[in-house]
Design a protein around this motif. Structure first.
Motif, PDB file in Angstrom:
ATOM      1  N   LEU A   1      17.704   4.205  39.340  1.00 57.91           N
ATOM      2  CA  LEU A   1      19.091   4.614  39.568  1.00 57.91           C
ATOM      3  C   LEU A   1      19.231   6.087  39.220  1.00 57.91           C
ATOM      4  N   LEU A   2      19.888   6.843  40.081  1.00 53.84           N
ATOM      5  CA  LEU A   2      20.246   8.204  39.686  1.00 53.84           C
ATOM      6  C   LEU A   2      21.661   8.509  40.148  1.00 53.84           C
ATOM      7  N   ARG A   3      22.299   9.443  39.448  1.00 53.65           N
ATOM      8  CA  ARG A   3      23.685   9.770  39.763  1.00 53.65           C
ATOM      9  C   ARG A   3      23.749  11.090  40.511  1.00 53.65           C
ATOM     10  N   MET A   4      24.715  11.181  41.428  1.00 49.03           N
ATOM     11  CA  MET A   4      24.883  12.394  42.217  1.00 49.03           C
ATOM     12  C   MET A   4      26.344  12.806  42.174  1.00 49.03           C
ATOM     13  N   ARG A   5      26.590  14.055  41.763  1.00 52.31           N
ATOM     14  CA  ARG A   5      27.972  14.573  41.733  1.00 52.31           C
ATOM     15  C   ARG A   5      28.317  15.118  43.108  1.00 52.31           C
ATOM     16  N   LEU A   6      29.439  14.662  43.646  1.00 51.36           N
ATOM     17  CA  LEU A   6      29.884  15.161  44.950  1.00 51.36           C
ATOM     18  C   LEU A   6      31.337  15.569  44.825  1.00 51.36           C
ATOM     19  N   ASP A   7      31.717  16.676  45.482  1.00 52.83           N
ATOM     20  CA  ASP A   7      33.147  16.977  45.521  1.00 52.83           C
ATOM     21  C   ASP A   7      33.766  16.208  46.684  1.00 52.83           C
ATOM     22  N   LEU A   8      35.100  16.232  46.731  1.00 49.18           N
ATOM     23  CA  LEU A   8      35.808  15.389  47.696  1.00 49.18           C
ATOM     24  C   LEU A   8      35.454  15.761  49.138  1.00 49.18           C
ATOM     25  N   ASP A   9      35.254  17.069  49.400  1.00 41.39           N
ATOM     26  CA  ASP A   9      34.906  17.492  50.759  1.00 41.39           C
ATOM     27  C   ASP A   9      33.576  16.879  51.188  1.00 41.39           C
ATOM     28  N   GLU A  10      32.625  16.811  50.244  1.00 42.84           N
ATOM     29  CA  GLU A  10      31.322  16.215  50.570  1.00 42.84           C
ATOM     30  C   GLU A  10      31.449  14.711  50.808  1.00 42.84           C
ATOM     31  N   CYS A  11      32.306  14.061  49.997  1.00 49.91           N
ATOM     32  CA  CYS A  11      32.536  12.626  50.206  1.00 49.91           C
ATOM     33  C   CYS A  11      33.161  12.377  51.579  1.00 49.91           C
ATOM     34  N   ALA A  12      34.023  13.296  52.012  1.00 50.19           N
ATOM     35  CA  ALA A  12      34.725  13.117  53.287  1.00 50.19           C
ATOM     36  C   ALA A  12      33.808  13.394  54.476  1.00 50.19           C
ATOM     37  N   ALA A  13      32.939  14.395  54.332  1.00 48.34           N
ATOM     38  CA  ALA A  13      32.124  14.809  55.474  1.00 48.34           C
ATOM     39  C   ALA A  13      30.774  14.104  55.517  1.00 48.34           C
ATOM     40  N   GLY A  14      30.341  13.555  54.370  1.00 49.63           N
ATOM     41  CA  GLY A  14      28.966  13.076  54.277  1.00 49.63           C
ATOM     42  C   GLY A  14      28.080  14.278  54.030  1.00 49.63           C
ATOM     43  N   VAL A  15      26.919  14.056  53.430  1.00 54.78           N
ATOM     44  CA  VAL A  15      26.104  15.205  53.034  1.00 54.78           C
ATOM     45  C   VAL A  15      24.648  14.773  52.889  1.00 54.78           C
ATOM     46  N   SER A  16      23.745  15.702  53.122  1.00 56.55           N
ATOM     47  CA  SER A  16      22.329  15.466  52.820  1.00 56.55           C
ATOM     48  C   SER A  16      21.972  16.333  51.630  1.00 56.55           C
ATOM     49  N   LYS A  17      21.446  15.713  50.580  1.00 55.19           N
ATOM     50  CA  LYS A  17      21.150  16.487  49.364  1.00 55.19           C
ATOM     51  C   LYS A  17      19.753  16.208  48.882  1.00 55.19           C
ATOM     52  N   GLU A  18      19.157  17.229  48.302  1.00 56.25           N
ATOM     53  CA  GLU A  18      17.844  17.058  47.696  1.00 56.25           C
ATOM     54  C   GLU A  18      18.015  16.503  46.290  1.00 56.25           C
ATOM     55  N   VAL A  19      17.237  15.497  45.964  1.00 52.10           N
ATOM     56  CA  VAL A  19      17.264  14.973  44.598  1.00 52.10           C
ATOM     57  C   VAL A  19      15.839  14.947  44.055  1.00 52.10           C
ATOM     58  N   THR A  20      15.739  15.052  42.745  1.00 52.83           N
ATOM     59  CA  THR A  20      14.439  14.942  42.102  1.00 52.83           C
ATOM     60  C   THR A  20      14.344  13.553  41.494  1.00 52.83           C
ATOM     61  N   VAL A  21      13.315  12.822  41.875  1.00 51.70           N
ATOM     62  CA  VAL A  21      13.148  11.451  41.403  1.00 51.70           C
ATOM     63  C   VAL A  21      11.891  11.406  40.540  1.00 51.70           C
ATOM     64  N   ASP A  22      12.037  10.801  39.367  1.00 50.79           N
ATOM     65  CA  ASP A  22      10.902  10.657  38.461  1.00 50.79           C
ATOM     66  C   ASP A  22      10.566   9.173  38.364  1.00 50.79           C
TER      67      ASP A  22
END
Ligand SMILES: [Zn+2]
Ligand SMILES: [Zn+2]
Length: 381
Positions: free
Chosen positions: A121-142
């Motif tokens: 499980l990992l958490r991702m902070r998104l602002d409201l504009d990103e929640c509305a538009a959808g977004v592709s983000k890079e995450v680091t997974v360990d």
């Protein structure tokens, strides 16, 4: 010791089939891994499911009632035919994912060295504009990934695992104790081979025989439009690889939505506050307001708009996660009274006051309507 399946489900010994089903549904909803991913809950979920499987089968229930344990001789495959609980598709999928891979506990005999991996499980902070538009983000997974040296086998070079000396391949050890009932035989997983029945005398130099290694990697996660705070996006097979190179668990990305400076979210609807000067509210006007997703909407302010009134702007809310249909934007209107008037404005307002027909009134506290008139010293009315 036979397990107490009735206690596991929290039902009495005489429970009817319906009572069993109700008790199980309730527990499964609390514990099912989409809702409750922590390990203790998943372990309990497995126990509860076993208990239900046993007690809902009349033959197995008879064995339990006679003091036996029908699961003591069943292997992990004992969960195979599960599916008669009458749940919706979503939960059944979870059950299949859970038991199809042989993750069930409580089995006897050597368990496979290859086990399914845990979810991450990992958490991702998104602002409201990103929640509305959808977004592709890079995450680091360990997480744990497959060992590239032994491909999960855990052995060094061409060496092979050998049968465990302690349990001779059975995966469990038995001890006999005397008690007032006579001899009691206890069985537990073999401590030397952890229940697998075999040991690796020459383990892989990189993973030490586990078949997996820890690794940090970056990946791009696609978040769909319409997500909200606390929602989880599931990435199948992107969790931990299991012991012995077992199938990977899933990766869950939990959304943490950051507050927006202008909009307050309520499901698919948004709320904002617009401050309108008193004269504009009295005469009526039209405004252009910025909306989410970079849009603009025209808001008509009717003549005589009162403080606290709300104007609904259709289709300018958040897109619905599944349908994409957008909610509404609710503009809450605040009416502002000027605090600084120049000489000319003061003159005009005084002239207006001389013409105004409204009275000052005391408001009835129960109906909210003006009742008794208050004398205005300036106008004398
Ligand atoms: Zn052993
Ligand atoms: Zn290795």
């Amino acid at each position: 010791m036979a397990r107490d399946y009735y206690a596991t489900l929290g039902v009495s010994r005489g429970a009817s089939d319906n009572e069993l089903k109700r008790a199980y549904r309730k527990l499964a909803r609390e514990l099912h891994p989409d809702i409750n991913p922590d390990e203790a809950a998943q372990e309990r979920f497995r126990e509860v499911t076993t208990a239900y499987e046993v007690l809902s089968d009349p033959e197995k229930r008879r064995i339990v009632d006679a003091g036996g344990d029908p699961m003591a001789s069943a292997g992990a495959g004992g969960f195979g035919g599960f599916g008669g609980a009458g749940f919706s598709g979503g939960i059944n999928d979870v059950f299949e994912a859970f038991f199809g891979a042989g993750a069930a506990g409580g089995s006897r005999g050597p368990r496979g060295r290859v086990q399914p991996g845990a979810d991450a499980l990992l958490r991702m902070r998104l602002d409201l504009d990103e929640c509305a538009a959808g977004v592709s983000k890079e995450v680091t997974v360990d997480t744990a990934i497959l060992c590239d040296v032994c491909s999960g086998a855990g052995t060094n070079g061409d060496s092979k695992p050998v049968t465990c000396d302690t349990c001779h391949g059975a995966g469990e050890v038995q001890s006999v104790q005397r008690s007032f009932l006579g001899q009691v035989m206890t069985t537990r997983p073999c401590p030397t081979c952890a229940g697998t029945g075999e040991t690796i005398p020459d383990p892989c130099r990189k993973c030490g025989g586990d078949g997996r290694v820890r690794s940090r990697r970056t990946m791009t996660v696609k978040i769909p439009a319409g997500v909200g705070d606390g929602m989880r996006v599931r990435l199948q097979g992107q969790g931990e690889v299991g012991p012995g190179g077992g199938p990977a668990g899933d990766l869950y990305v939990e959304i943490s939505e950051q507050p927006h400076e202008r909009f307050i979210r309520d499901g698919d609807d948004l709320h904002c506050t617009i401050r309108v000067p008193m004269v504009d509210a009295a005469l009526g006007t039209e405004l252009t307001v910025p909306t989410i997703l970079g849009g603009e909407a025209t808001v008509k302010i009717d003549a005589g708009t009162q403080p606290g009134s709300v104007t609904k702007i259709r289709g300018q809310g958040m897109p619905h996660l599944h349908t994409g249909v957008r909610g509404n934007l609710h503009a809450h209107l605040e009416i502002s009274v000027p605090t600084k008037l120049d000489k000319q404005q003061t003159e005009k307002l005084k002239a207006f006051r001389a013409l105004q027909k409204d009275h000052v009134e005391l408001v009835d506290s129960s109906s909210g309507r003006g009742r008794s008139r208050v004398r205005n010293i300036f106008t004398g009315r």
